[in-house]
Design a protein around this motif. Structure first.
Motif, PDB file in Angstrom:
ATOM      1  N   GLN A   1       0.847  -1.269  -0.027  1.00  0.00           N
ATOM      2  CA  GLN A   1       0.120  -0.005   0.086  1.00  0.00           C
ATOM      3  C   GLN A   1       1.042   1.410   0.120  1.00  0.00           C
ATOM      4  O   GLN A   1       0.522   2.170  -0.575  1.00  0.00           O
ATOM      5  CB  GLN A   1      -0.877  -0.155   1.393  1.00  0.00           C
ATOM      6  N   ASN A   2       2.031   1.396   0.701  1.00  0.00           N
ATOM      7  CA  ASN A   2       2.614   2.511   1.168  1.00  0.00           C
ATOM      8  C   ASN A   2       3.988   2.576   0.219  1.00  0.00           C
ATOM      9  O   ASN A   2       4.305   3.602  -0.175  1.00  0.00           O
ATOM     10  CB  ASN A   2       3.163   2.706   2.450  1.00  0.00           C
ATOM     11  N   CYS A   3       4.671   1.564  -0.109  1.00  0.00           N
ATOM     12  CA  CYS A   3       5.861   1.550  -0.841  1.00  0.00           C
ATOM     13  C   CYS A   3       6.034   1.050  -2.249  1.00  0.00           C
ATOM     14  O   CYS A   3       6.767   1.583  -2.965  1.00  0.00           O
ATOM     15  CB  CYS A   3       6.969   0.732   0.206  1.00  0.00           C
ATOM     16  N   ARG A   4       5.304   0.043  -2.320  1.00  0.00           N
ATOM     17  CA  ARG A   4       5.353  -0.612  -3.762  1.00  0.00           C
ATOM     18  C   ARG A   4       4.967   0.392  -4.961  1.00  0.00           C
ATOM     19  O   ARG A   4       5.547   0.342  -6.011  1.00  0.00           O
ATOM     20  CB  ARG A   4       4.326  -1.736  -3.776  1.00  0.00           C
ATOM     21  N   PRO A   5       4.075   1.375  -4.650  1.00  0.00           N
ATOM     22  CA  PRO A   5       3.662   2.111  -5.819  1.00  0.00           C
ATOM     23  C   PRO A   5       4.724   3.044  -6.544  1.00  0.00           C
ATOM     24  O   PRO A   5       4.715   3.043  -7.827  1.00  0.00           O
ATOM     25  CB  PRO A   5       2.594   3.112  -5.158  1.00  0.00           C
ATOM     26  N   CYS A   6       5.774   3.394  -5.772  1.00  0.00           N
ATOM     27  CA  CYS A   6       6.966   3.992  -6.043  1.00  0.00           C
ATOM     28  C   CYS A   6       8.102   2.987  -6.572  1.00  0.00           C
ATOM     29  O   CYS A   6       8.992   3.325  -7.263  1.00  0.00           O
ATOM     30  CB  CYS A   6       7.426   4.930  -5.203  1.00  0.00           C
ATOM     31  N   HIS A   7       8.042   1.630  -5.835  1.00  0.00           N
ATOM     32  CA  HIS A   7       9.091   0.815  -6.001  1.00  0.00           C
ATOM     33  C   HIS A   7       8.876  -0.215  -6.715  1.00  0.00           C
ATOM     34  O   HIS A   7       9.035  -1.683  -6.313  1.00  0.00           O
ATOM     35  CB  HIS A   7       9.737   0.532  -4.488  1.00  0.00           C
TER      36      HIS A   7
ATOM     37  N   ALA B   1      11.963   6.316  -7.944  1.00  0.00           N
ATOM     38  CA  ALA B   1      12.417   5.164  -7.064  1.00  0.00           C
ATOM     39  C   ALA B   1      12.584   3.809  -7.776  1.00  0.00           C
ATOM     40  O   ALA B   1      12.265   3.633  -8.753  1.00  0.00           O
ATOM     41  CB  ALA B   1      11.249   4.891  -6.053  1.00  0.00           C
ATOM     42  N   HIS B   2      13.676   3.111  -7.560  1.00  0.00           N
ATOM     43  CA  HIS B   2      13.914   1.882  -8.199  1.00  0.00           C
ATOM     44  C   HIS B   2      13.132   0.773  -7.531  1.00  0.00           C
ATOM     45  O   HIS B   2      12.702   0.719  -6.395  1.00  0.00           O
ATOM     46  CB  HIS B   2      15.546   1.405  -8.034  1.00  0.00           C
ATOM     47  N   TYR B   3      13.312  -0.580  -8.257  1.00  0.00           N
ATOM     48  CA  TYR B   3      12.659  -1.500  -7.636  1.00  0.00           C
ATOM     49  C   TYR B   3      13.113  -1.930  -6.376  1.00  0.00           C
ATOM     50  O   TYR B   3      14.309  -1.856  -5.833  1.00  0.00           O
ATOM     51  CB  TYR B   3      12.684  -2.973  -8.803  1.00  0.00           C
ATOM     52  N   LEU B   4      12.097  -2.471  -5.245  1.00  0.00           N
ATOM     53  CA  LEU B   4      12.539  -2.664  -3.955  1.00  0.00           C
ATOM     54  C   LEU B   4      11.726  -3.752  -3.524  1.00  0.00           C
ATOM     55  O   LEU B   4      10.369  -3.573  -3.521  1.00  0.00           O
ATOM     56  CB  LEU B   4      12.458  -1.515  -3.120  1.00  0.00           C
TER      57      LEU B   4
END
Length: 113
Positions: free
Chosen positions: A39-45, A55-58
């Motif tokens: 919800q919080n991190c994946r949209p950019c990563h 942002a890069h894949y994470l």
């Protein structure tokens, strides 16, 4: 109080203390952390982010457990520190548990799925 009762109470207190310590060292809910990460991190990563997000894949397997620990201890130094400040301490601990438990050197490495 007889000797057996005293020994039983002492053993129970030691067991409760041990369980409390082990629970504290495993703080965080990995299942909830996975949801919060998505919800919080994946949209950019994401591997192929939509738009011009820098942002890069994470995913959990992008770092070792020690690297995840360092990230969370110093999250105020990250480029996305403003986003991190919106996440509660409890939610941050849940995200840490998910990433740490799925790190590339963990017994069960995980990709963000």
């Amino acid at each position: 109080m007889n000797k057996q009762t005293f020994i039983g109470i002492a053993a129970a207190l030691i067991l409760v203390s041990y369980v409390g310590i082990s629970v504290a060292s495993e703080a965080g809910n990995a299942r909830k952390g996975r949801f919060l990460f998505r919800q919080n991190c994946r949209p950019c990563h994401m591997e192929n982010p939509v738009g011009a997000k820098p942002a890069h894949y994470l995913g959990p397997d992008a770092k070792t457990q020690a690297e995840w620990k360092a990230v969370f201890e110093n999250y105020g130094d990250l480029p996305c520190k403003d986003e991190w400040s919106k996440i509660s301490d409890e939610d941050r601990q849940d995200i840490f548990r998910y990433l740490h438990d799925g790190a590339k050197d963990s017994p069960t490495p995980a990709k963000c799925g």
